[in-house]
Design a protein around this motif. Structure first.
Motif, PDB file in Angstrom:
ATOM      1  N   GLN A 115      80.642 119.813  73.879  1.00 63.49           N
ATOM      2  CA  GLN A 115      80.686 120.320  75.356  1.00 63.49           C
ATOM      3  C   GLN A 115      79.364 120.245  75.713  1.00 63.49           C
ATOM      4  OE1 GLN A 115      84.684 120.216  76.588  1.00 63.49           O
ATOM      5  NE2 GLN A 115      83.931 121.078  78.533  1.00 63.49           N
ATOM      6  N   ILE A 116      78.513 119.417  76.594  1.00 63.13           N
ATOM      7  CA  ILE A 116      77.392 119.502  77.155  1.00 63.13           C
ATOM      8  C   ILE A 116      78.105 119.535  78.498  1.00 63.13           C
ATOM      9  CG2 ILE A 116      75.526 118.523  77.441  1.00 63.13           C
ATOM     10  CD1 ILE A 116      75.725 119.336  74.373  1.00 63.13           C
ATOM     11  N   GLY A 117      77.415 120.295  79.238  1.00 62.47           N
ATOM     12  CA  GLY A 117      77.507 120.025  80.642  1.00 62.47           C
ATOM     13  C   GLY A 117      76.870 119.258  81.595  1.00 62.47           C
ATOM     14  N   SER A 118      76.751 119.108  82.887  1.00 57.56           N
ATOM     15  CA  SER A 118      76.188 118.159  83.387  1.00 57.56           C
ATOM     16  C   SER A 118      74.471 118.789  83.535  1.00 57.56           C
ATOM     17  CB  SER A 118      77.211 117.770  84.765  1.00 57.56           C
ATOM     18  OG  SER A 118      76.775 119.237  85.094  1.00 57.56           O
ATOM     19  N   HIS A 119      74.144 119.638  83.689  1.00 58.75           N
ATOM     20  CA  HIS A 119      73.317 120.017  83.853  1.00 58.75           C
ATOM     21  C   HIS A 119      72.258 121.126  82.831  1.00 58.75           C
ATOM     22  CE1 HIS A 119      74.291 118.951  87.981  1.00 58.75           C
ATOM     23  NE2 HIS A 119      72.625 119.247  87.594  1.00 58.75           N
ATOM     24  N   LEU A 120      72.596 120.518  81.484  1.00 51.81           N
ATOM     25  CA  LEU A 120      71.571 120.692  80.361  1.00 51.81           C
ATOM     26  C   LEU A 120      70.824 120.135  80.159  1.00 51.81           C
ATOM     27  CD1 LEU A 120      71.896 123.334  78.256  1.00 51.81           C
ATOM     28  CD2 LEU A 120      72.995 121.332  77.037  1.00 51.81           C
ATOM     29  N   HIS A 121      69.389 120.350  79.706  1.00 53.17           N
ATOM     30  CA  HIS A 121      67.897 119.954  79.369  1.00 53.17           C
ATOM     31  C   HIS A 121      69.017 118.924  77.805  1.00 53.17           C
ATOM     32  CE1 HIS A 121      64.104 119.969  77.564  1.00 53.17           C
ATOM     33  NE2 HIS A 121      64.154 118.521  77.677  1.00 53.17           N
ATOM     34  N   LEU A 122      69.130 117.944  78.011  1.00 51.76           N
ATOM     35  CA  LEU A 122      69.612 117.523  76.282  1.00 51.76           C
ATOM     36  C   LEU A 122      69.107 117.667  75.061  1.00 51.76           C
ATOM     37  CD1 LEU A 122      72.506 116.142  76.366  1.00 51.76           C
ATOM     38  CD2 LEU A 122      70.829 113.983  75.975  1.00 51.76           C
ATOM     39  N   PRO A 123      67.808 118.289  74.651  1.00 51.95           N
ATOM     40  CA  PRO A 123      66.876 118.360  73.552  1.00 51.95           C
ATOM     41  C   PRO A 123      67.409 119.818  72.986  1.00 51.95           C
ATOM     42  CG  PRO A 123      65.223 117.153  75.020  1.00 51.95           C
ATOM     43  CD  PRO A 123      67.058 117.459  75.983  1.00 51.95           C
ATOM     44  N   ASP A 124      68.012 120.850  74.155  1.00 52.28           N
ATOM     45  CA  ASP A 124      68.621 121.944  74.505  1.00 52.28           C
ATOM     46  C   ASP A 124      70.250 121.308  73.354  1.00 52.28           C
ATOM     47  OD1 ASP A 124      65.892 123.006  74.785  1.00 52.28           O
ATOM     48  OD2 ASP A 124      66.315 123.029  76.887  1.00 52.28           O
ATOM     49  N   ALA A 125      70.722 120.185  73.862  1.00 51.65           N
ATOM     50  CA  ALA A 125      71.417 120.499  72.809  1.00 51.65           C
ATOM     51  C   ALA A 125      72.209 121.588  71.603  1.00 51.65           C
ATOM     52  CB  ALA A 125      72.888 119.590  72.995  1.00 51.65           C
ATOM     53  N   ASN A 126      73.468 121.530  71.293  1.00 50.71           N
ATOM     54  CA  ASN A 126      73.360 121.909  69.680  1.00 50.71           C
ATOM     55  C   ASN A 126      72.834 121.541  68.993  1.00 50.71           C
ATOM     56  OD1 ASN A 126      75.740 122.181  67.749  1.00 50.71           O
ATOM     57  ND2 ASN A 126      76.716 123.206  68.700  1.00 50.71           N
ATOM     58  N   ALA A 127      72.655 122.358  67.949  1.00 48.89           N
ATOM     59  CA  ALA A 127      71.886 121.377  66.396  1.00 48.89           C
ATOM     60  C   ALA A 127      72.669 120.303  65.863  1.00 48.89           C
ATOM     61  CB  ALA A 127      70.941 122.046  65.662  1.00 48.89           C
ATOM     62  N   ALA A 128      73.853 120.340  65.887  1.00 49.17           N
ATOM     63  CA  ALA A 128      74.917 119.265  65.428  1.00 49.17           C
ATOM     64  C   ALA A 128      75.095 118.037  65.998  1.00 49.17           C
ATOM     65  CB  ALA A 128      76.218 119.929  65.631  1.00 49.17           C
ATOM     66  N   LEU A 129      74.363 118.148  67.313  1.00 52.81           N
ATOM     67  CA  LEU A 129      74.152 116.740  67.796  1.00 52.81           C
ATOM     68  C   LEU A 129      72.801 115.802  67.646  1.00 52.81           C
ATOM     69  CD1 LEU A 129      75.699 117.695  71.653  1.00 52.81           C
ATOM     70  CD2 LEU A 129      76.834 116.608  69.486  1.00 52.81           C
ATOM     71  N   GLU A 130      73.288 114.982  67.183  1.00 52.67           N
ATOM     72  CA  GLU A 130      71.499 114.465  66.254  1.00 52.67           C
ATOM     73  C   GLU A 130      71.736 112.947  67.431  1.00 52.67           C
ATOM     74  OE1 GLU A 130      72.421 110.875  62.871  1.00 52.67           O
ATOM     75  OE2 GLU A 130      71.374 113.118  61.779  1.00 52.67           O
ATOM     76  N   PHE A 131      70.908 112.972  67.689  1.00 51.11           N
ATOM     77  CA  PHE A 131      69.795 112.079  68.837  1.00 51.11           C
ATOM     78  C   PHE A 131      68.287 112.261  68.628  1.00 51.11           C
ATOM     79  CE2 PHE A 131      71.468 115.718  71.346  1.00 51.11           C
ATOM     80  CZ  PHE A 131      70.384 116.098  71.613  1.00 51.11           C
ATOM     81  N   ASP A 132      67.651 111.380  69.377  1.00 53.53           N
ATOM     82  CA  ASP A 132      65.793 111.383  69.514  1.00 53.53           C
ATOM     83  C   ASP A 132      65.558 112.185  70.561  1.00 53.53           C
ATOM     84  OD1 ASP A 132      63.540 111.109  69.075  1.00 53.53           O
ATOM     85  OD2 ASP A 132      63.245 108.827  69.417  1.00 53.53           O
ATOM     86  N   ARG A 133      65.886 113.491  69.705  1.00 56.30           N
ATOM     87  CA  ARG A 133      65.315 114.139  71.224  1.00 56.30           C
ATOM     88  C   ARG A 133      64.066 114.342  71.530  1.00 56.30           C
ATOM     89  NH1 ARG A 133      69.272 119.252  69.969  1.00 56.30           N
ATOM     90  NH2 ARG A 133      70.629 118.345  68.387  1.00 56.30           N
ATOM     91  N   ALA A 134      62.807 113.864  70.938  1.00 52.29           N
ATOM     92  CA  ALA A 134      61.704 113.874  71.363  1.00 52.29           C
ATOM     93  C   ALA A 134      61.907 112.775  72.926  1.00 52.29           C
ATOM     94  CB  ALA A 134      60.643 113.510  70.406  1.00 52.29           C
ATOM     95  N   ALA A 135      62.914 111.799  72.409  1.00 49.62           N
ATOM     96  CA  ALA A 135      63.058 110.775  73.742  1.00 49.62           C
ATOM     97  C   ALA A 135      63.464 111.086  75.025  1.00 49.62           C
ATOM     98  CB  ALA A 135      63.490 109.678  73.239  1.00 49.62           C
ATOM     99  N   THR A 136      64.474 112.191  74.771  1.00 48.92           N
ATOM    100  CA  THR A 136      64.985 113.056  75.810  1.00 48.92           C
ATOM    101  C   THR A 136      64.347 113.745  75.942  1.00 48.92           C
ATOM    102  OG1 THR A 136      66.378 114.270  74.144  1.00 48.92           O
ATOM    103  CG2 THR A 136      67.552 111.582  74.332  1.00 48.92           C
ATOM    104  N   GLU A 137      62.815 115.014  76.030  1.00 52.18           N
ATOM    105  CA  GLU A 137      62.594 115.643  76.503  1.00 52.18           C
ATOM    106  C   GLU A 137      62.966 115.109  78.511  1.00 52.18           C
ATOM    107  OE1 GLU A 137      60.898 118.285  76.147  1.00 52.18           O
ATOM    108  OE2 GLU A 137      62.052 117.860  73.814  1.00 52.18           O
ATOM    109  N   GLY A 138      63.253 116.294  78.824  1.00 53.80           N
ATOM    110  CA  GLY A 138      63.259 116.034  80.458  1.00 53.80           C
ATOM    111  C   GLY A 138      64.299 115.775  81.145  1.00 53.80           C
ATOM    112  N   PHE A 139      65.214 115.150  79.744  1.00 52.40           N
ATOM    113  CA  PHE A 139      66.600 114.908  81.046  1.00 52.40           C
ATOM    114  C   PHE A 139      67.760 115.216  81.174  1.00 52.40           C
ATOM    115  CE2 PHE A 139      63.506 110.844  79.980  1.00 52.40           C
ATOM    116  CZ  PHE A 139      64.556 110.354  81.111  1.00 52.40           C
TER     117      PHE A 139
END
Length: 111
Positions: A45-69
């Motif tokens: 579960q990801i909360g509304s204000h978590l910096h997305l690249p810092d989310a749980n490592a089990a979540l796979e997505f383009d972390r570099a593209a989401t820096e600052g989001f």
């Protein structure tokens, strides 16, 4: 006894009719849509204000593209990612310099 349904009763919630668009003042370059896949075996579960690249490592997505989001959802809410499921989510840029120090320690680059 029955609870009062009066709009003037203590604790009553009074709302104006209509729809509120969150983050309506954001420009197109401050928005992003990505697909997130939970590769783990447990819900995340990801909360509304978590910096997305810092989310749980089990979540796979383009972390570099989401820096600052962060997720573009109402404050105080969250999104749940079930194991093995992919989900498309909308993101919104953090304001300011888009830096979130202290959530994850980045490895120092030696050169």
């Amino acid at each position: 006894m029955h609870a009062s349904t009066s709009p003037d009763a203590p604790g009553a919630i009074r709302v104006r009719p209509g729809t509120i668009e969150i983050n309506a003042d954001r420009a197109p370059h401050e928005r992003l849509r990505v697909v997130v896949v939970n590769t783990g075996d447990r819900p995340v579960q990801i909360g509304s204000h978590l910096h997305l690249p810092d989310a749980n490592a089990a979540l796979e997505f383009d972390r570099a593209a989401t820096e600052g989001f962060r997720l573009d959802i109402p404050s105080g809410t969250s999104v749940r990612f079930e194991p093995g499921v992919s989900r498309e989510v909308d993101l919104v840029a953090l304001r300011g310099r888009r830096l979130v120090p202290g959530l994850q320690i980045k490895e120092a680059q030696h050169g």
